[in-house]
Each structure stands twice: as structure tokens, then as C-alpha cells.
Scaffold this motif. Structure first.
Motif, mmCIF file in Angstrom:
data_model
loop_
_atom_site.group_PDB
_atom_site.id
_atom_site.type_symbol
_atom_site.label_atom_id
_atom_site.label_comp_id
_atom_site.label_asym_id
_atom_site.label_seq_id
_atom_site.Cartn_x
_atom_site.Cartn_y
_atom_site.Cartn_z
ATOM 1 N N GLU A 117 38.625 -113.576 44.236
ATOM 2 C CA GLU A 117 39.782 -112.922 44.818
ATOM 3 C C GLU A 117 39.870 -113.263 46.296
ATOM 4 N N GLY A 118 40.969 -113.905 46.669
ATOM 5 C CA GLY A 118 41.123 -114.351 48.052
ATOM 6 C C GLY A 118 41.552 -113.227 48.970
ATOM 7 N N MET A 119 41.621 -113.578 50.261
ATOM 8 C CA MET A 119 42.121 -112.590 51.213
ATOM 9 C C MET A 119 43.102 -113.287 52.138
ATOM 10 N N ASN A 120 43.612 -112.559 53.105
ATOM 11 C CA ASN A 120 44.510 -113.184 54.059
ATOM 12 C C ASN A 120 43.693 -113.854 55.157
ATOM 13 N N TRP A 121 43.370 -115.120 54.933
ATOM 14 C CA TRP A 121 42.458 -115.844 55.814
ATOM 15 C C TRP A 121 42.969 -115.896 57.246
ATOM 16 N N ILE A 122 44.293 -116.053 57.385
ATOM 17 C CA ILE A 122 44.900 -116.195 58.705
ATOM 18 C C ILE A 122 44.857 -114.887 59.487
ATOM 19 N N ALA A 123 44.952 -113.769 58.784
ATOM 20 C CA ALA A 123 45.043 -112.480 59.466
ATOM 21 C C ALA A 123 43.696 -111.780 59.606
#
Lengths: 270, 294
Positions: free
Chosen positions: B144-150
């Protein structure tokens, strides 16, 4: 097996670009549903909607603006840098080596030390929000990399070849126009290509000097597009992003050899 | 450097005149002004006010200055070695004249051509979003990914990845260097029974050190001046919590958003000193490991 690995790695490298290209043909709702390439519902609406641009100015105008700045810069760089290179490579005068060393040092200076005073001066003389700060300095051979590249090239032109017209009574200027320039054509094409790419990709100086949307370049328009539309029209944003990369791709396809050689002269013969 | 030495002495200066004018107007005078401004308080509206070393003192007490320095240093220290390693490996692999090699070189070079553009920065911002394509791929293998940029702990790494992705232009320089190495060395090595790995470390790499040196110097100088990706991806703020606040972005914010031109000039001079220091150090160290085949 070897080819398979190379192609596979290459595809991974290109994946982001291919994904952007395919997304530009997808309806917005579909873009975030899958990582797949093939649009379930193919549409060119993104291009139609995106081309309308921002703040009532179409992308056609932005492209023309970018092209205009790039064209002026190309002409300016070719003239001014070739003159300096001719002096360094083929003429003889006092302090030549000193000047050449200074030129090489300026290659490594971060442009930020010049940025602020330049901005202040251009602001004082009313050049801000015009294309003058982006083009006029180029007429004064400010891109040292090109001088260096042209010097490397002109050194390979044999002196005997230039002495013959000299004996026939040709002046220094006439030799520059009739012999140096035509013989340097491959290097000058390289200067033109790099000037185009750098101007096209430039963002920092364009952002600092240009504020009226009508004068926006492609880079500025894309950024404006992100801010203005938020995340509501990614499709249109990707469509315009793809279009903005198209001129670079075309240049690459047609002038690959010059581009590659240009990068190599920057390092090897030095 | 020998010219053909038939010209009158003033003609050399005539051809150099645009460069000399440009050098004075767009380098020397701005640099003097910049140094002067760095000792002043200057907001463009009112005339500059001399405040001595105050800008520099303030900078060395400014946590955002240290933060931007750390962000930039991380970017350089992690980005440059990976970028150059990939460039070198691919250059060695793509050196041979195998069918299709020109297409392969083109594919690996393409990201360098596009990399500095706003379009690619926007693309990157989207790829590493919560709903972005990267997370879609991770979902396929059950992560499960996340908001890498934020996310402050990951945002900078997406930018480093973007830099590494552009290993194409140092690769081209390595390729040029590899082509210059005389085939005789390799034939001799083969006769002596050197394996591929040994040949690489004892012949290719030493003869390639001038290109390695050039690439290291140029990539570091360029990385210190990176701007567009951090500006676009962070929306011009260095967000989240300054984790992508590049040095040049901080300079931009100070100068062109807060109109602290004096402060920004001082930042520019500190950048100049850092870059000059690193370049000089590398030239000194370079003497010991760069091998010139005279």
C-alpha cells in the motif's frame, strides 16, 4: 538475453514518459484508475481543452513566445560566440591566454551571484516583463560553454587554409565571414541546438522576468496551468506537457549526431 | 595557442569586443554589485542601507539556511554517485557495436533531454502522488503506497530519483571517453589472459579517469544549482515542512518573494564560496587519481 535486459531496463526508464503520453489520451476519470498504458476510452478532448490555455491565452501563443525567444537567442549566440571563438582560436593579440582563462573560470560561476543585481538593473531600466533580459545578454557572448566548444572546433581548421586567402588580400573580417563561418557549420548547428534546448527548458529566468500571461512561455504556461486548474484537469495538463516536449524530441531525432558530439566536445578535447 | 598571426593587433580585440562588453556588464559589474548588496538591507523600493555583516550573521543563525544546505547536500551526496555509476555501467554496456545500439543509447539519453523541463517535473509530481501510477504498480504486488511527495521523509528522495533518472548525458561523455581508448590495450590484456572484470578495473577505469573527473565536477556543480523540480514539485515553497527546500529555492524565496535582496545576495555569495571550495578541493584531490595518458 542481453538485448532483452537492455530493452526491459529501457522500458522502465521510459515508463514515466509513456505513461504521460497515454494519459494524455485518457478521460480524466480513467487516468487515476490504473497504471495501464492502453486507454479504455480513447479521447483527444484533453488536447482540445488544453490548447485553449490559461487566462484566455491559447497554447499556440505560448509556443510562439517560446519559439521567438529561442530564435533570437540562437542568432545572438551564433554571432557573438563565434566572434569570440575566432579571436581565441585564430587571432593573435596581447593577453589572449589571460582572457581565455577568465572565460573558462566564468563557466563554473553559479549564475545566482549575477542574478540579483541583473534583475535590479533590468528592473530600473524598465526591461522587466519584456523579453529583453532573456535575449539581449546573448548578443554579448555570455554563454561561455559555446565559446569553448567553438574554439575547440576552430582550432582544427588548418592555418595554411586561412593563410592562402590572406595572401590574396583577404582581411581578417572577410576570412571570418567567408572561411571560418562556413567551415564551422557543424559546430554552429550544435550551438543552435543547445541554445534551443536550454531556452525551451528554461524556467527560472523566464519566471523572474515575465509576469504577463500574454507574454508567457511554454514553461510558465504549464506551471500556471497546474495552479489555475488544480488537479481537476490532469488530462489536459499531460496533453500540453506532451506537446511541450515534442519540439525537443524532433530536434533529437533529426540532430542526434550534433547533440551527442556537442556533449562530448564539452569534455574530451579540453 | 597559436593563431595564424597575420592580423593587426587591434583586430583580435575587435572580435573579442562583444565578449569583453558582456563580461563587464553581465559578470564583473553584477558581481561587484552583488557583493555590495550582500552588506546592505535592500528591498528594491527604498535605497540599499549599509548594515555591514548583519546578513551573514543572520544567515548563520537561520535554521532554514541550514535546512536548505542539508537538503541540497543530501541531493548531491545521494544523487551524483548513483547517477554516475549508472552512466558508467550503461556506457560500458552500450559501447559495443551491437545491432540496435544507437536506439538503446537514444532511449537511455532521452530522460536527460527532457529532465530539466517543467513538463517532467509536473509528471513526477503526479507519478508519486497518493493516486499516482507508482502506487498503482505497488498495489499490484500488494504494497500500500502513500503520498510520497507530501511526506517529509520521502519527498526529497523522489527528487533524487528524478536526478538519477537523468544519467544519459554523463553516459554520453563516458561513451566518448571509452571510444578514445586504444584497442591495443585490450588486445594486450587479452593476450595476458585478463578477465573482463580485471580488464575493466586495470585498463578501462584508469584510462577513463579524466572523464570521471569531468563528470564528477560538472554534475556536482549542476546539482548544487538545481531548481525547477523542487519549485514545481513543492509548489514553490519547499514543502512539506521544508523537506525539498533546495538552496536555490530558498535564495529565490528570500529575494523574489520577501524582496530581501541583500540577504539573497549574501546567500548567493555563500553558494559561490561553497562551489569554488568544492571545485578547488576536487582539482587538488584529482591530481592523485586522474590519469592523463600523455
Amino acid at each position: 538475453m542481453f538485448h532483452l535486459i537492455i530493452i526491459l531496463c529501457g522500458l522502465i526508464m521510459l515508463y514515466p514518459l509513456l505513461w504521460m503520453l497515454s494519459s494524455s489520451f485518457k478521460p480524466d476519470v480513467e487516468i487515476f484508475q490504473s497504471a495501464s498504458f492502453i486507454p479504455k476510452k480513447f479521447t483527444i478532448n484533453n488536447y482540445i481543452y488544453g490548447w485553449k490555455g490559461v487566462s484566455g491565452v491559447s497554447f499556440g501563443k505560448f509556443f510562439l513566445n517560446s519559439l521567438f525567444i529561442a530564435s533570437i537567442s540562437i542568432i545572438a549566440n551564433i554571432i557573438s560566440c563565434s566572434m569570440a571563438a575566432y579571436a581565441f582560436a585564430k587571432l593573435d593579440f596581447k593577453f589572449k591566454n589571460l582572457f581565455f582563462s577568465i572565460m573558462m573560470i566564468t563557466l563554473m560561476l553559479p549564475f545566482h551571484v549575477r542574478l540579483i543585481p541583473q534583475y535590479i538593473v533590468f528592473n530600473k531600466i524598465g526591461w522587466v516583463n519584456t523579453y529583453l533580459p532573456l535575449t539581449v545578454p546573448k548578443f554579448f557572448a555570455v554563454e561561455g560553454f559555446f565559446i569553448f566548444m567553438l574554439v575547440q572546433f576552430m582550432r582544427t581548421i588548418s592555418n595554411e587554409l586561412l593563410e592562402a586567402p590572406r595572401i590574396d588580400g583577404c582581411g581578417t573580417f572577410s576570412i571570418y565571414i567567408n572561411f571560418i563561418m562556413p567551415l564551422s557549420m557543424p559546430a554552429l548547428v550544435t550551438v543552435a541546438i543547445f541554445t534551443f534546448i536550454w531556452t525551451w527548458n528554461d524556467f527560472f529566468s523566464q519566471m523572474i522576468y515575465i509576469s504577463a500571461p500574454k507574454k508567457f512561455t511554454v514553461s510558465l504556461a504549464l506551471r500556471m496551468f497546474v495552479d489555475a486548474t488544480g488537479t481537476s484537469s490532469w488530462g489536459a495538463l499531460f496533453a500540453m506537457s506532451c506537446l511541450s516536449l515534442l519540439p525537443l524530441l524532433l530536434i533529437f531525432i533529426f540532430f542526434q549526431r550534433y547533440l551527442i558530439e556537442g556533449i562530448m566536445t564539452g569534455s574530451i578535447k579540453g | 595557442m597559436k593563431g595564424y598571426r597575420f592580423n593587426r593587433p587591434w583586430e583580435g580585440y575587435a572580435f573579442l569586443a562583444p565578449w569583453i562588453t558582456g563580461f563587464l556588464c553581465f559578470t564583473v559589474i553584477p558581481m561587484i554589485l552583488s557583493l555590495y548588496f550582500s552588506f546592505t538591507y535592500y528591498d528594491i523600493m527604498t535605497p540599499p542601507k549599509w548594515i555591514g555583516l548583519k546578513n551573514y550573521v543572520d544567515i548563520f543563525r537561520d535554521p532554514r539556511f541550514y535546512k536548505s544546505l542539508r537538503v541540497t547536500a543530501t541531493y548531491v551526496v545521494l544523487g551524483v554517485p548513483f547517477q554516475l555509476t549508472f552512466a558508467l555501467i550503461l556506457a560500458v554496456v552500450l559501447k559495443k557495436d551491437i545491432p540496435g545500439v544507437r536506439v538503446y543509447r537514444a532511449i537511455y539519453y532521452l530522460p536527460s533531454l527532457f529532465g530539466g523541463s517543467v513538463a517532467v517535473a509536473i509528471l513526477w509530481r503526479q507519478l508519486f502522488n497518493k493516486e499516482g501510477a507508482i502506487n498503482k504498480i505497488l498495489a499490484l504486488i500488494g504494497i500500500e503506497g502513500m503520498n510520497w511527495i507530501a511526506t517529509p521523509s520521502t519527498a526529497l528522495y523522489t527528487l533524487i530519483l528524478l536526478a538519477i533518472w537523468q544519467f544519459g548525458s554523463p553516459m554520453v561523455i563516458f561513451l566518448g571517453g571509452l571510444k578514445q581508448i586504444s584497442q591495443d590495450y585490450y588486445e594486450a590484456a587479452e593476450i595476458d589472459g585478463c578477465g573482463k572484470i580485471k580488464t575493466f578495473f586495470y585498463i578501462t577505469l584508469p584510462l577513463l579517469t579524466p572523464m570521471v573527473f569531468f563528470n564528477v565536477v560538472m554534475t556536482i556543480i549542476n546539482a548544487f544549482q538545481a531548481f525547477t523540480p523542487s519549485y514545481i514539485i513543492s509548489g514553490g515553497t519547499g514543502a512539506p515542512v521544508d523537506s525539498t527546500l533546495f538552496y536555490t529555492l530558498y535564495l529565490y524565496i528570500k529575494g523574489f518573494r520577501h524582496f530581501s535582496m541583500g540577504y539573497a545576495s549574501a546567500l548567493a555569495w555563500i553558494l559561490l564560496v561553497i562551489i569554488a571550495g568544492i571545485t578547488a578541493t576536487m582539482f587538488l584531490i584529482g591530481k592523485y587519481w586522474v590519469y592523463y595518458d600523455e
